[in-house]
Scaffold this active site. Structure first.
Site, PDB file in Angstrom:
ATOM      1  N   LEU A 213     -69.029 -16.006  50.127  1.00  0.00           N
ATOM      2  CA  LEU A 213     -68.451 -15.695  48.612  1.00  0.00           C
ATOM      3  C   LEU A 213     -67.401 -14.808  49.092  1.00  0.00           C
ATOM      4  CD1 LEU A 213     -71.795 -14.670  46.999  1.00  0.00           C
ATOM      5  CD2 LEU A 213     -70.839 -17.167  47.352  1.00  0.00           C
TER       6      LEU A 213
ATOM      7  N   ARG B 253     -60.520  -3.310  42.143  1.00  0.00           N
ATOM      8  CA  ARG B 253     -60.564  -2.050  42.249  1.00  0.00           C
ATOM      9  C   ARG B 253     -59.803  -1.725  43.522  1.00  0.00           C
ATOM     10  NH1 ARG B 253     -66.955  -1.032  42.136  1.00  0.00           N
ATOM     11  NH2 ARG B 253     -67.011  -3.269  42.214  1.00  0.00           N
TER      12      ARG B 253
ATOM     13  N   GLY C 272     -70.175 -15.120  38.005  1.00  0.00           N
ATOM     14  CA  GLY C 272     -71.348 -14.582  38.722  1.00  0.00           C
ATOM     15  C   GLY C 272     -71.829 -15.309  40.269  1.00  0.00           C
TER      16      GLY C 272
ATOM     17  N   ARG D 252     -40.268  -3.233  73.918  1.00  0.00           N
ATOM     18  CA  ARG D 252     -40.106  -4.209  72.812  1.00  0.00           C
ATOM     19  C   ARG D 252     -40.471  -5.522  73.514  1.00  0.00           C
ATOM     20  NH1 ARG D 252     -34.232  -3.579  70.733  1.00  0.00           N
ATOM     21  NH2 ARG D 252     -34.679  -5.269  69.319  1.00  0.00           N
TER      22      ARG D 252
ATOM     23  N   TYR E 184     -25.125  -7.621  73.256  1.00  0.00           N
ATOM     24  CA  TYR E 184     -24.870  -8.213  72.186  1.00  0.00           C
ATOM     25  C   TYR E 184     -23.383  -8.004  71.503  1.00  0.00           C
ATOM     26  CZ  TYR E 184     -25.686  -9.188  66.950  1.00  0.00           C
ATOM     27  OH  TYR E 184     -25.783  -9.603  65.817  1.00  0.00           O
TER      28      TYR E 184
ATOM     29  N   ARG F 161     -13.114   2.481  86.812  1.00  0.00           N
ATOM     30  CA  ARG F 161     -12.855   3.661  85.850  1.00  0.00           C
ATOM     31  C   ARG F 161     -11.441   4.234  86.150  1.00  0.00           C
ATOM     32  NH1 ARG F 161     -17.478   7.094  89.168  1.00  0.00           N
ATOM     33  NH2 ARG F 161     -16.451   7.893  90.720  1.00  0.00           N
TER      34      ARG F 161
END
Length: 464
Positions: free
Chosen positions: A8, A15, A77, A332, A386, A439
């Site tokens: 059911l 509520r 019911g 992740r 990215y 660098r």
């Protein structure tokens, strides 16, 4: 004996005060109706019909082909709800379990015991009951001298001697299927609510001389029907205690069960230790001899034997044997660690593979990368994956060394045994065994710092 089930699940659950359909609220990581279907399946139910109403499509979407469905258009019911299944089950022979979709704590072992009592005694109906010290609000089970159920009396209708009865109706039943639907045809809605009650079937069966049994569970948690958030929290607590107990009995050490949260689908091997604050969710699988926590949040992750994770998070990842994660690391989705890897403090991995023996010890980001064996990635190293539009892959060969504060501008490959000097920004591939440095040459300008300070002070004075 053929076993069928009617669940059911048509009530809206006002509520709960929620946008989410009531039976889809999770308990220990699984929607309540999911717990119920797993339970009846374990209890050998051959056909399961879910009665849906509000939120029908969401329930169907979640359960899929695990059940058949009928719709209760108007909530008139419990008896009316069960009657909606007549088109599917009305002509079947066997035993039908009727259970509510908001009762996640009913156990398969209890249903097996109910079914056995039901079959052994030739009962037309068997009620799952429980005994409460304070049964206020529940319908009472009134038994005959021979121990069979005579009737169910709702709390508001109890006489003094009936109110003193502590055995209550939980709302879960077994019925002879044919007799159930025959009796439902006779149930009326001549009551204050104008509804068709399933409990009226019990009286009709008794009036026709049938046997009605009651199986009293010794676990009162099985009586909990979740109608609001208070009951939801109570169900969560009981379910968590059950899950933790199962793992404890299977050889897992849980230092503080009250502060350890394990969802229903998690698997854990023996001699693994769980420290407080650990949260294990989804389809997480943990091997033997692992150390998890303190404060580890792990979801849908496989952790192999002997691995550890503490003060860290991992989602949709794989942690290899004897590997260590944390503290304060974030794996992740798509992170894969081989054997004896190390991912240390404030390191983030995303869609990255580390082969056996490789280490990213602190303050680094490794995303969209394939890292070989025995690679050391220094503090502050970053795979720049990215460009604002697309993700690109960084490949690092076996035995390579990536110095501190290195930027690897993907797509780029660092060969086997290559050495990237600290502070370098890599924009081109580094062949096997080469050393890469990129660098600016250092230039010192004597006294120039003092000149900068003097100019700054003069400017400040002019503006004051």
């Amino acid at each position: 004996m053929k076993v069928m089930t009617i669940v059911l699940a048509a009530g809206q659950g006002k509520r709960m005060k929620s946008k989410l359909y009531k039976v889809l609220h999770p308990v220990s990581g699984k929607p309540m109706v999911g717990h119920v279907l797993d339970t009846v399946k374990e209890a050998s139910s051959e056909r399961t019909v879910v009665v849906v109403g509000h939120g029908a499509e969401l329930v169907k979407s979640y359960l899929g082909d695990a059940a058949e469905y009928v719709v209760q258009e108007k909530q008139l019911g419990t008896g009316h709800a069960v009657l909606q299944a007549a088109s599917l089950l009305g002509k079947e022979e066997g035993t039908t379990i009727v259970i509510c979709g908001d009762t996640p704590l009913v156990q398969a072992s209890t249903l097996h015991a109910m079914l056995k009592l039901h079959g052994d005694t030739g009962a037309a109906a068997t009620i799952l009951s429980a005994s409460f010290e304070n049964p206020a609000g529940y319908g009472r089970i009134i038994r005959s001298e021979d121990g069979t159920v005579q009737r169910i009396v709702e709390h508001k209708d109890c006489r003094a001697e009936e109110a003193a009865v502590q055995e209550i109706n939980t709302g879960t039943y077994c019925f002879d299927n044919s007799k159930l639907f025959e009796a439902l045809d006779k149930v009326t809605n001549e009551n204050a609510q104008g509804e068709y009650y399933l409990t009226d079937v019990i009286g009709l069966l008794k009036d026709s001389g049938e046997i009605v049994q009651g199986y009293c569970t010794d676990d009162t948690a099985e009586a909990i029907g979740v109608n609001d958030r208070v009951a939801l929290a109570e169900a969560e607590r009981y379910m968590r205690e059950r899950i933790n107990r199962k793992h404890l009995l299977n050889g897992v050490t849980i230092i503080d069960p009250a502060n350890t949260y394990i969802e229903a689908g998690v698997q854990i091997g023996s001699d693994t230790i769980l420290y407080p604050g650990t949260i294990l969710r989804g389809a997480t699988v943990i091997g033997e001899d692992c150390v998890i926590g303190p404060a580890a949040d792990v979801v849908n992750t496989v952790i192999h034997n002997g691995a550890s994770i503490k003060y860290s998070t991992a989602a949709d990842s794989i942690i290899g044997e004897e590997s260590a994660v944390g503290p304060y690391a974030n794996l992740r989705p798509g992170s894969k660690l081989g054997r004896e890897c190390k991912v240390g403090d404030f390191v983030e991995l995303k869609n990255a593979t580390l082969d056996d023996g490789s280490k990213v010890s602190h303050l680094s980001y490794v995303g969209d990368a394939v890292v070989g064996k025995d690679v050391n990635i220094g503090c502050g190293a970053i795979t720049v994956n990215y460009d604002g539009f697309n993700k690109a892959v960084t490949e690092i060969g076996d035995g390579a060394f990536i110095g501190s504060n290195v930027n690897l501008i993907a797509p780029v490959k660092v060969g086997n045994g290559a050495y990237v000097v600290a502070g370098t920004t890599i924009t081109h591939n580094v062949p096997d065994g080469d050393l890469a440095i990129a660098r600016e040459r250092q230039v010192n300008k004597p006294g120039y710092a003092d000149k900068i300070r003097a100019r700054a002070k003069a400017k400040k004075a002019r503006t004051e």
